[in-house]
Enzyme design. Structure first.
Site, PDB file in Angstrom:
ATOM      1  N   CYS A   2       0.821  -1.204   0.000  1.00 12.88           N
ATOM      2  CA  CYS A   2       0.000   0.000   0.000  1.00 12.88           C
ATOM      3  C   CYS A   2       0.859   1.259   0.000  1.00 12.88           C
ATOM      4  CB  CYS A   2      -0.882   0.020   1.234  1.00 12.88           C
ATOM      5  SG  CYS A   2      -1.867  -1.441   1.417  1.00 12.88           S
ATOM      6  N   ARG A  27       5.238  -0.089  -6.043  1.00 12.88           N
ATOM      7  CA  ARG A  27       5.245  -0.909  -4.835  1.00 12.88           C
ATOM      8  C   ARG A  27       4.290  -2.107  -4.942  1.00 12.88           C
ATOM      9  NH1 ARG A  27       7.259   1.793  -0.350  1.00 12.88           N
ATOM     10  NH2 ARG A  27       5.879   0.624   0.989  1.00 12.88           N
ATOM     11  N   TRP A  77      -3.028  -2.723  -1.426  1.00 12.81           N
ATOM     12  CA  TRP A  77      -2.674  -4.113  -1.738  1.00 12.81           C
ATOM     13  C   TRP A  77      -3.491  -4.942  -0.762  1.00 12.81           C
ATOM     14  CZ3 TRP A  77      -0.162  -8.380   0.554  1.00 12.81           C
ATOM     15  CH2 TRP A  77       0.366  -9.335  -0.328  1.00 12.81           C
ATOM     16  N   ASN A 103      -1.980   2.220   5.791  1.00 15.26           N
ATOM     17  CA  ASN A 103      -1.099   1.107   5.408  1.00 15.26           C
ATOM     18  C   ASN A 103      -0.901   0.242   6.643  1.00 15.26           C
ATOM     19  OD1 ASN A 103      -0.747   2.408   3.004  1.00 15.26           O
ATOM     20  ND2 ASN A 103       1.446   2.831   3.282  1.00 15.26           N
ATOM     21  N   GLY A 104      -0.860  -1.068   6.469  1.00 19.87           N
ATOM     22  CA  GLY A 104      -0.599  -1.948   7.617  1.00 19.87           C
ATOM     23  C   GLY A 104      -1.796  -2.811   7.931  1.00 19.87           C
ATOM     24  N   GLU A 484      18.164 -17.335  -7.913  1.00 22.18           N
ATOM     25  CA  GLU A 484      17.808 -15.960  -8.268  1.00 22.18           C
ATOM     26  C   GLU A 484      17.340 -15.883  -9.725  1.00 22.18           C
ATOM     27  OE1 GLU A 484      17.060 -13.445  -6.722  1.00 22.18           O
ATOM     28  OE2 GLU A 484      17.283 -11.770  -8.092  1.00 22.18           O
ATOM     29  N   LYS A 488      13.648 -14.611 -10.738  1.00 22.22           N
ATOM     30  CA  LYS A 488      13.385 -13.494 -11.667  1.00 22.22           C
ATOM     31  C   LYS A 488      12.380 -13.915 -12.724  1.00 22.22           C
ATOM     32  CE  LYS A 488      14.373 -10.713  -9.947  1.00 22.22           C
ATOM     33  NZ  LYS A 488      14.965 -10.703  -8.659  1.00 22.22           N
ATOM     34  N   GLU A 491       8.892 -14.363 -11.223  1.00 20.44           N
ATOM     35  CA  GLU A 491       8.290 -13.092 -10.804  1.00 20.44           C
ATOM     36  C   GLU A 491       7.669 -12.325 -11.962  1.00 20.44           C
ATOM     37  OE1 GLU A 491      10.594 -11.269  -6.966  1.00 20.44           O
ATOM     38  OE2 GLU A 491      11.709 -11.250  -8.826  1.00 20.44           O
ATOM     39  N   HIS A 507      18.169 -36.870  -8.004  1.00 25.85           N
ATOM     40  CA  HIS A 507      17.453 -37.397  -6.831  1.00 25.85           C
ATOM     41  C   HIS A 507      15.986 -36.973  -6.845  1.00 25.85           C
ATOM     42  CE1 HIS A 507      21.189 -38.876  -5.255  1.00 25.85           C
ATOM     43  NE2 HIS A 507      21.729 -37.672  -5.377  1.00 25.85           N
ATOM     44  N   LYS A 606       6.623  -4.357  -3.872  1.00 22.67           N
ATOM     45  CA  LYS A 606       8.046  -4.021  -3.765  1.00 22.67           C
ATOM     46  C   LYS A 606       8.539  -4.144  -2.336  1.00 22.67           C
ATOM     47  CE  LYS A 606      11.940  -2.571  -5.493  1.00 22.67           C
ATOM     48  NZ  LYS A 606      12.687  -3.612  -6.206  1.00 22.67           N
TER      49      LYS A 606
HETATM   50  C1  G6P Z   1       9.174  -8.888  -2.002  1.00 29.42           C
HETATM   51  C2  G6P Z   1       9.677  -8.471  -3.367  1.00 29.42           C
HETATM   52  C3  G6P Z   1      10.971  -9.217  -3.676  1.00 29.42           C
HETATM   53  C4  G6P Z   1      11.982  -8.969  -2.569  1.00 29.42           C
HETATM   54  C5  G6P Z   1      11.430  -9.395  -1.201  1.00 29.42           C
HETATM   55  C6  G6P Z   1      12.333  -8.989  -0.057  1.00 29.42           C
HETATM   56  O1  G6P Z   1       8.715 -10.191  -2.034  1.00 29.42           O
HETATM   57  O2  G6P Z   1       8.720  -8.721  -4.357  1.00 29.42           O
HETATM   58  O3  G6P Z   1      11.496  -8.746  -4.899  1.00 29.42           O
HETATM   59  O4  G6P Z   1      13.156  -9.667  -2.854  1.00 29.42           O
HETATM   60  O5  G6P Z   1      10.171  -8.752  -0.991  1.00 29.42           O
HETATM   61  O6  G6P Z   1      12.340  -7.603   0.038  1.00 29.42           O
HETATM   62  P1  G6P Z   1      13.454  -6.758   0.743  1.00 29.42           P
HETATM   63  O7  G6P Z   1      13.025  -5.334   0.544  1.00 29.42           O
HETATM   64  O8  G6P Z   1      13.452  -7.148   2.196  1.00 29.42           O
HETATM   65  O9  G6P Z   1      14.741  -7.063   0.080  1.00 29.42           O
END
Ligand code: G6P
Length: 611
Positions: A2, A27, A77, A103-104, A484, A488, A491, A507, A606
């Site tokens: 949010c 975000r 969100w 927010n929260g 990673e 990516k 995501e 395995h 984000k």
């Molecule tokens: C969310 C984002 C990811 C990020 C993760 C951790 O899930 O979508 O891209 O890696 O949070 O976020 P941070 O800000 O703690 O690195």
């Protein structure tokens, strides 16, 4: 997640609210709304889906809405209740005079709601936020003072929140407060702003006040007054915001993600600057305040993080153990906080977070802090909640990252871990890392070479874009790179992608292999090169379509792999920092080819400010 924007002054509030919300869009959100005060009446406008839907509604009523010089706005969100118009913020009370954005999560909202309903409040949404609106309206009815009403309400609210409130009868007042969620007040001349994050402010002002926990700010066009929860006035600490508005521009790139991938050579130079000055000089890391004797004698380190930051932490574990011989545990923060962790004052606990606002990681470092551990935070946001918990703070200086998928912040975290590991080794009297220091210095040029030949990766992306699944394999220090790369791809393209240690393939996962399953092998020259090659042969023998990511020029690879992404040669120990770049590009081009919303992938946020 949010986002909040508030404005009070002399300009058309709606323009500032919508621009502010646009700059927070990255975000991640699923509905939006604003409240303005037109001719003495609070008006709410809300829309489900993209912010453009709200903009379309506003456009139709612009002549009216734009009369207001006060307003609050929100992107939501969804947590409590679906992303519908009814559940979008702002929320209001029975008489419609109070408007609240939040927010929260309010943890005791059910109890509060029950009580409020008994007192005649009618709820129109499924959100926890609506309780705040009714609660503040009830308190306002008793005390006729908005700041006091907010203060009394927050005494009854449990949970995490950043809140902005306006009241119909007060055309020149916005009240804002926070607990465990960020909120920053922007200062102007004859106008003031409030927002949950800096990007919403930087095009208007560089002067700001970060609110502390439980502080309540009362904004008018010409004043900002702050009190604590016990009504004591708080002295204002005015800070200069760290970024230029240009950070929010795509600078000609189609997406922020592509721009941010291209910024990585400079990010590496920035992180190294002032810390790695010459190959034969020790690393300077003033940010680590732990005294050298304690550092030397540490026998345990725990690293907590989520998502991409967790993968940087995994590389961190590998190199700290390798260089310093100190045992390092890496754990997702969300797991760390719900078990008995063996942490004490002899343990260094490192929290890694791009945003510095990830709720699970904040909880994890707070728990460790309460047990007496030294807390080292590695973050791209030195102004964040997590940074404020730090005993030692390494700001990774990647600049603002707008694309939800982390790229340059990952690079900055990795390089920070290399500096930290070398620094710790040198404190321990280990001085055999000069070759690595040289490699770090020339790393930006090698990344630039990859970027200069990105069309090859684009071609490979086209070939494989229609795959439904993907496997990434690697061993050793590049296992986190495989994770990673797979993350990516998941995501931003929503393709089912998994990273495995290559040795584990046989395995279980090997059962899935056939001609429909591409396998990408990360084959960097070094200790495990031959092993991964054999694992790749095993996959090929099951008809998997093979892709290699390698720094080898061995022509034998041509027989085994349908597609070879070649990158400059690099020492194995630093290879995660180079090998990740083509994987970021591969994910980018596949998502772009599939027409996905690259910078704002569905369901993702984000910074994840709820547990
Ligand atoms: C969310 C984002 C990811 C990020 C993760 C951790 O899930 O979508 O891209 O890696 O949070 O976020 P941070 O800000 O703690 O690195």
């Amino acid at each position: 997640m949010c986002g909040i924007v508030g404005y009070i002054g002399y300009r058309k509030a709606v323009d500032i609210l919508l621009e502010g919300l646009t700059s927070l869009e990255y975000r991640g959100y699923d509905s939006s709304g604003i409240a303005v005060n037109v001719d003495g009446k609070v008006q709410l406008y809300k829309a489900a889906g993209k912010l453009q839907n709200l903009k379309n509604i506003v456009e139709k009523n612009y002549a009216d809405i734009s009369k207001s010089t006060i307003g609050i706005g929100h992107i939501r969100w969804a947590t409590h209740g679906a992303p519908t118009v009814e559940n979008a913020h702002p929320h209001s009370c029975n008489c419609g005079k109070v408007a609240v954005v939040h927010n929260g999560i309010i943890e005791n909202f059910k109890e509060l709601k029950e009580k409020l309903e008994k007192n005649g409040c009618t709820f129109r949404s499924q959100t926890d936020t609506e309780t705040i609106a009714h609660l503040i309206a009830t308190k306002f009815g008793e005390v006729h003072d908005l700041t006091e009403a907010v203060r009394l309400a927050t005494k009854e609210i449990e949970g995490a929140y950043a809140i902005c409130v306006m009241h119909q009868d007060l055309k020149d007042t916005i009240v804002a407060t926070r607990r465990n969620a960020p909120l920053v007040v922007g200062l102007g001349e004859g106008e003031n702003y409030v927002a949950s994050d800096v990007p919403a402010l930087i095009q208007y002002t560089k002067k700001a006040i970060y609110l502390d926990e439980n502080q309540i700010a009362t904004l008018t066009p010409n004043s900002v007054d702050i009190i604590d929860i016990d009504k004591n006035p708080v002295e204002k600490k005015i800070e200069t915001l760290p970024w230029e508005p240009v950070a929010l521009s795509k600078m000609g790139y189609k997406h922020f993600m592509l721009k941010e991938i291209h910024e990585q050579p400079d990010v590496v130079r920035n992180v190294l600057s002032g810390k790695l000055r010459a190959i034969d000089e020790n690393i300077i890391l003033k940010e680590v305040t732990l005294d050298k004797e304690t550092l030397k004698n540490l026998n345990r380190i725990q690293i907590v993080a989520c998502g991409t930051s967790l993968h940087a932490a995994m590389v961190g574990k590998y190199i700290i153990e390798d260089f310093c011989g100190i045992a390092v545990d890496v754990e997702p923060s969300s797991e760390y906080i719900y078990r008995k962790t063996i942490t004490d004052k002899n343990t260094l606990v490192i929290g890694v977070s791009q945003s510095g606002e990830t709720a699970d990681t904040i909880t994890a470092v707070r728990q460790a802090k309460s047990k007496g551990s030294h807390i080292l935070i590695v973050t791209n946001r030195p102004d964040s909640t997590m940074a404020r918990e730090a005993d030692s703070l390494i700001p990774v200086n990647a600049g603002i990252e707008v694309s939800v998928a982390a790229t340059k912040s990952y690079m900055a975290q990795l390089i920070s871990f290399y500096l930290l590991a070398i620094y710790m080794a040198e404190v321990k009297g280990i001085n055999n890392l000069n070759e690595l220091k040289h490699e770090l210095i020339v790393l930006p040029q090698k990344i630039e070479k990859i970027l200069a030949h990105k069309e090859d990766i684009q071609k490979c992306a086209r070939k494989f874009a229609n795959s439904k699944d993907f496997i990434f394999i690697a061993r050793g220090i590049n296992f986190p790179t495989a994770l990673e790369g797979a993350l990516k791809l998941k995501e931003i393209s929503y393709i089912n992608a998994t990273g495995y240690t290559a040795g584990e393939l046989k395995h279980g996962p090997i059962a899935m292999l056939d001609e429909s399953m591409p396998v990408l092998s990360i084959l960097m020259k070094g200790k495990v090169y031959d092993k991964i090659l054999s694992n790749s042969e095993e996959a090929k023998a099951r008809n998997a379509r093979m892709i290699a990511l390698t720094d080898s020029d061995d022509t034998k690879l041509n027989e085994l792999f349908e597609c070879i992404i070649r990158i400059p040669e690099i020492c194995e120990i630093l290879s995660p920092a180079l090998a990740v770049v083509p994987l970021q590009l591969l994910a980018y081009y596949i998502a772009e080819f599939l027409g996905k919303d690259v910078d704002q992938p569905r369901n993702l946020a984000k910074s994840v400010t709820v547990e």
